[in-house]
Motif scaffolding. Structure first.
Motif, short mmCIF file in Angstrom:
data_model
loop_
_atom_site.label_atom_id
_atom_site.label_comp_id
_atom_site.label_asym_id
_atom_site.label_seq_id
_atom_site.Cartn_x
_atom_site.Cartn_y
_atom_site.Cartn_z
N PHE A 1 -37.30 19.25 -29.60
CA PHE A 1 -36.28 19.30 -30.64
C PHE A 1 -36.79 20.29 -31.69
CE2 PHE A 1 -34.83 18.09 -34.85
CZ PHE A 1 -33.46 17.97 -34.68
N ARG A 2 -35.98 21.30 -32.00
CA ARG A 2 -36.41 22.33 -32.95
C ARG A 2 -35.34 22.59 -34.00
NH1 ARG A 2 -37.45 26.97 -29.78
NH2 ARG A 2 -39.72 26.62 -29.80
N TYR A 3 -35.75 22.58 -35.27
CA TYR A 3 -34.92 23.04 -36.39
C TYR A 3 -35.53 24.34 -36.88
CZ TYR A 3 -33.58 23.53 -41.31
OH TYR A 3 -33.17 24.03 -42.52
N GLN A 4 -34.71 25.37 -37.03
CA GLN A 4 -35.24 26.68 -37.41
C GLN A 4 -34.25 27.44 -38.27
OE1 GLN A 4 -36.12 29.33 -34.10
NE2 GLN A 4 -37.87 30.16 -35.21
N LEU A 5 -34.76 27.93 -39.39
CA LEU A 5 -33.97 28.83 -40.23
C LEU A 5 -34.22 30.26 -39.77
CD1 LEU A 5 -34.39 27.52 -43.90
CD2 LEU A 5 -32.37 27.37 -42.44
N LYS A 6 -33.13 30.98 -39.52
CA LYS A 6 -33.23 32.38 -39.11
C LYS A 6 -32.58 33.24 -40.19
CE LYS A 6 -33.59 31.70 -34.15
NZ LYS A 6 -33.12 32.12 -32.80
N GLY A 7 -33.43 33.96 -40.93
CA GLY A 7 -32.91 34.73 -42.05
C GLY A 7 -32.51 33.80 -43.19
N ASN A 8 -31.58 34.24 -43.99
CA ASN A 8 -31.15 33.47 -45.15
C ASN A 8 -29.81 32.77 -44.97
OD1 ASN A 8 -33.43 34.25 -46.70
ND2 ASN A 8 -32.45 36.22 -47.15
N ALA B 1 -28.99 28.53 -39.66
CA ALA B 1 -29.89 27.48 -39.22
C ALA B 1 -29.52 27.08 -37.80
CB ALA B 1 -29.81 26.28 -40.14
N VAL B 2 -30.53 26.96 -36.93
CA VAL B 2 -30.29 26.66 -35.52
C VAL B 2 -30.98 25.36 -35.16
CG1 VAL B 2 -30.57 27.45 -33.14
CG2 VAL B 2 -30.16 29.12 -34.98
N LEU B 3 -30.24 24.44 -34.58
CA LEU B 3 -30.75 23.17 -34.09
C LEU B 3 -30.76 23.26 -32.56
CD1 LEU B 3 -31.62 20.65 -35.72
CD2 LEU B 3 -29.46 19.60 -35.03
N THR B 4 -31.95 23.09 -31.96
CA THR B 4 -32.10 23.29 -30.52
C THR B 4 -32.65 22.05 -29.85
OG1 THR B 4 -32.52 25.65 -30.86
CG2 THR B 4 -33.15 24.73 -28.74
N TRP B 5 -32.04 21.69 -28.72
CA TRP B 5 -32.60 20.66 -27.83
C TRP B 5 -32.83 21.33 -26.48
CZ3 TRP B 5 -34.93 16.13 -27.57
CH2 TRP B 5 -35.03 15.51 -26.32
N LYS B 6 -34.08 21.27 -25.99
CA LYS B 6 -34.41 21.85 -24.70
C LYS B 6 -35.28 20.86 -23.94
CE LYS B 6 -36.15 26.09 -22.54
NZ LYS B 6 -36.71 27.46 -22.78
N TYR C 1 -24.76 28.93 -42.24
CA TYR C 1 -23.94 28.37 -41.17
C TYR C 1 -24.84 27.80 -40.10
CZ TYR C 1 -24.57 32.79 -38.55
OH TYR C 1 -25.08 33.88 -37.89
N PHE C 2 -24.34 26.79 -39.40
CA PHE C 2 -25.15 25.92 -38.57
C PHE C 2 -24.78 26.08 -37.10
CE2 PHE C 2 -27.02 21.77 -37.39
CZ PHE C 2 -28.19 21.83 -38.13
N VAL C 3 -25.81 26.22 -36.25
CA VAL C 3 -25.60 26.39 -34.81
C VAL C 3 -26.39 25.32 -34.07
CG1 VAL C 3 -25.88 27.94 -32.83
CG2 VAL C 3 -25.30 28.88 -35.09
N VAL C 4 -25.76 24.68 -33.10
CA VAL C 4 -26.42 23.68 -32.26
C VAL C 4 -26.47 24.20 -30.83
CG1 VAL C 4 -26.40 21.30 -31.40
CG2 VAL C 4 -25.61 21.80 -33.74
N ARG C 5 -27.68 24.21 -30.26
CA ARG C 5 -27.88 24.70 -28.89
C ARG C 5 -28.57 23.63 -28.07
NH1 ARG C 5 -30.33 30.71 -30.42
NH2 ARG C 5 -28.40 31.59 -31.28
#
Length: 504
Positions: free
Chosen positions: A336-343, A346-351, A378-382
Motif C-alpha cells: 500500500f503506497r501513498y505518494q505525492l507527485k509534484g504539488n 496524490a496517488v494511492l496505490t495497491w499492488k 487531485y487524487f488518483v487511486v491505482r
C-alpha cells in the motif's frame, strides 16, 4: 595516502576477515566459532580505525561500512554466499566445488537444508563467548569510551552479508563515538531461537532509545530472514513475531527523522499504537514499514482499519511525501503506497499478488491527508493485481513491488543470487575450486610487527576488562562456563576460588 585529498573520500569499507576453518568446525558442536585470534583482530582494528579517523575533521559526508566474515563461509554448507563492498555493481562470489556430498551439495545444488550447527557457526556472536575480552557489558562500555570520537563519519552501514551478529549493546557503544552521525543503515538477521530473539529485542530497545536524542536524518532498518533456515531449529517460529517494545523505541527515535524505513524488525501496528497525543513528525518526508496483516490470509476489514489508522497518523507528518506499508515472503507480496507527485497530485496505490479492495472510507481518509499537505491536489487511486507471478523470497517481493529504499541494492542482489543458486544450481562454468580473488579481496599479509602490536594491545584489554570478581560467592555463582573462560584467559580458576574472600 589521503592527506592532501581527504575531502574526496566518501566511503570507507572496513572488511574484517576471521580465521579460515575446515570441516571439523563448519558444522560440528564446537561452539568456539570466533577465536582469540579473531577477537584480537576485531578489537585491534576498531581501535586503530577510530584512532586514525579521529584526526579527520568533518568535511562533508563520509560513510563507514563495516563487514565481518570468514573466507571459509562459502566453502562448506553455504556456497551461495557472496561478499563485497557496497560500491561494486556485482558482489564478488567465492564459489566452492559443485559436488560436495558431505555438505549436501549435489550437481551444483543443495540437496537439503544446512544443519543447525552449521547455521550457528556462521551466525556466531561478535566479541561473544567463550573468548570475550570483557567481563560484562559495563566493562565493554568502558573500553569503547576509551576510543576517541570520530566527527568525520556521518553514515554507518552494517549490511546483511554480516551473518556474524553484532550485539545491539555493542552497536550502542560504537555509535556513541560518532557525534555527527546522520544516517544509520542496519540490516541484521533475525535470531534463530525464541530466547535469543528475546535478548536481542531487549538490546534493540536500548539501541534505538539511544538514537532518539541524536540528530539522525535517516534510519533504514531491515531484519533479514530465510524461511529455510528457520525450519532447521526446533525452537524457531517460521516467521518471527516483532516485539511491540522495539516498535515503541523505533517510533520514538523517528520523531526528528526525515526518512524512516523499518522492515520486519517491527510491525506497522506497533508503530501506530506507540504514537502519543501531541506527537508529530515535523521533518519526516518518507516512511516505510511492514505489516503482517498483508499476508493474504487476514480479514479485509482488519487491513482497511489498519490503513485508515495509518492515515490518521500521517496527518501528524506535514512534510510527508511517501508512505509505504508492505509485506513479502515466499508466495506472497503486497504494497500500500501513498505518494505525492509534484504539488498537485496524490496517488494511492495497491499492488499485490492477491485480491483486496480499498474501501471508500479508507480512500476518503487519505484524501484528507493529501488536502492537509498541499493545496488544490487531485487524487488518483491505482490497483494492480498479479496472481500468476512467482515469489520465491522476500527479495522477489521487493522487486515486484518496486521498493527502492528498504535495503542496499547490493544486499538485495545477494539475497536474489542465493535463492537463484539454491533453486537453479551453481553455474556450469564455475569449477571445482575457489575462484582467484580480485586484488580488493586478497587477505592482507600482516607483518610480524603488526601482530606483535595487536597481541600486546589485546592482552592489555583482557587484563584490564576481563575483571575477576572479588567475592567468593560471586565466583561460585558464575558457574562452570565462567570458570572455563577464566582458564582460557590464563588464570588459575581453582586458585581464584580458594583465594577469594566471602563478602562480610
Amino acid at each position: 595516502m589521503t592527506r592532501r585529498n581527504r575531502t574526496l573520500v566518501k566511503y570507507i569499507w572496513l572488511s574484517l576477515e576471521l580465521d579460515e576453518y575446515d570441516c571439523s568446525k563448519c558444522g560440528g558442536h564446537d561452539l568456539r566459532h570466533i577465536s582469540k585470534t579473531d577477537n584480537c583482530v576485531i578489537i585491534t582494528a576498531m581501535h586503530d580505525l577510530f584512532l586514525t579517523l579521529s584526526t579527520w575533521g568533518p568535511q562533508g559526508d563520509l560513510k563507514l561500512d563495516i563487514s565481518i566474515h570468514s573466507p571459509s563461509d562459502s566453502q562448506h554448507w553455504f556456497k551461495y554466499l557472496t561478499f563485497g563492498p557496497d560500491t561494486l555493481p556485482h558482489s564478488q562470489a567465492t564459489l566452492g566445488q559443485r559436488d560436495d556430498p558431505e555438505h549436501a551439495w549435489i550437481a551444483g545444488k543443495p540437496s537439503s537444508a544446512p544443519t543447525d550447527a552449521a547455521l550457528r557457526h556462521v551466525f556466531a556472536e561478535v566479541l561473544g563467548e567463550p573468548y570475550n575480552a570483557f567481563y560484562d557489558i559495563e566493562q565493554e562500555s568502558k573500553w569503547w569510551q576509551t576510543l576517541p570520537e570520530v566527527p568525520a563519519i556521518t553514515s554507518v552501514l552494517l549490511r546483511l552479508q554480516n551473518r556474524r551478529r553484532w550485539r545491539p549493546n555493542t552497536l550502542t557503544q560504537m555509535l556513541s563515538r560518532l557525534p555527527r552521525l546522520e544516517e544509520f543503515h542496519y540490516e541484521p538477521w533475525r535470531a534463530w531461537s525464541t530466547n535469543d530473539q528475546t535478548v536481542t529485542d531487549q538490546g534493540y530497545c536500548s539501541l534505538f532509545d539511544s538514537l532518539a536524542p541524536r540528530k539522525l536524518r535517516r534510519l533504514i532498518l531491515f531484519e533479514n530472514f530465510d524461511e529455510q533456515y528457520s525450519s532447521c531449529f526446533a525452537r524457531c517460529d517460521n516467521m518471527r513475531v516483532p516485539d511491540h517494545l522495539v516498535g515503541q523505541a523505533i517510533t520514538k527515535a523517528s520523531l526528528e527523522l526525515e526518512h524512516l524505513s523499518a522492515s520486519f524488525i517491527i510491525d506497522v501496528e506497533h508503530f501506530l499504537c506507540a504514537v502519543k497525543s501531541g506527537w508529530n513528525w515535523p521533518h519526516l518526508t518518507s516512511l516505510t514499514l511492514t505489516s503482517q496483516l498483508l499476508s493474504g490470509q487476514q480479514l479485509p476489514i482488519r487491513i482497511n482499519d489498519m490503513l485508515e489508522a495509518a492515515a490518521s497518523t500521517a496527518l501528524k507528518m506535514p512534510k510527508l511525501k511517501t508512505m509505504e506499508i508492505w509485506n513479502g515472503k515466499v508466495g506472497s507480496a503486497a504494497l500500500f503506497r501513498y505518494q505525492l507527485k509534484g504539488n498537485d497530485c496524490a496517488v494511492l496505490t495497491w499492488k499485490a499478488t492477491w485480491k483486496f479492495t480499498l474501501q471508500p472510507r479508507l480512500i476518503k481518509a487519505w484524501e484528507a491527508v493529501a488536502q492537509a499537505n498541499t493545496n488544490g491536489t487531485y487524487f488518483v487511486v491505482r490497483e494492480f493485481l498479479d496472481e500468476k507471478i512467482t515469489i520465491n523470497s522476500h527479495a522477489d517481493a521487493i522487486n515486484f513491488l518496486e521498493l527502492s529504499e528498504v535495503l542496499r541494492p547490493t544486499s538485495l542482489q545477494q539475497i536474489l543470487a542465493a535463492h537463484e543458486m539454491r533453486l537453479e544450481g551453481m553455474p556450469q562454468g564455475l569449477g571445482l575450486a575457489r575462484t582467484q580473488p580480485t586484488a580488493i579481496h586478497k587477505k592482507p599479509s600482516f607483518s610480524g610487527r603488526y601482530w606483535s602490536k595487536a597481541v600486546r594491545y589485546y592482552t592489555k584489554i583482557v587484563e584490564r576488562y576481563l575483571q575477576i570478581p572479588r567475592s567468593h560467592d560471586e565466583v561460585i555463582h558464575m558457574g562452570p562456563q565462567y570458570m572455563a573462560r577464566l582458564r582460557e584467559a590464563g588464570y588459575d580458576a581453582d586458585l581464584i576460588i580458594a583465594d577469594s574472600t566471602p563478602i562480610r
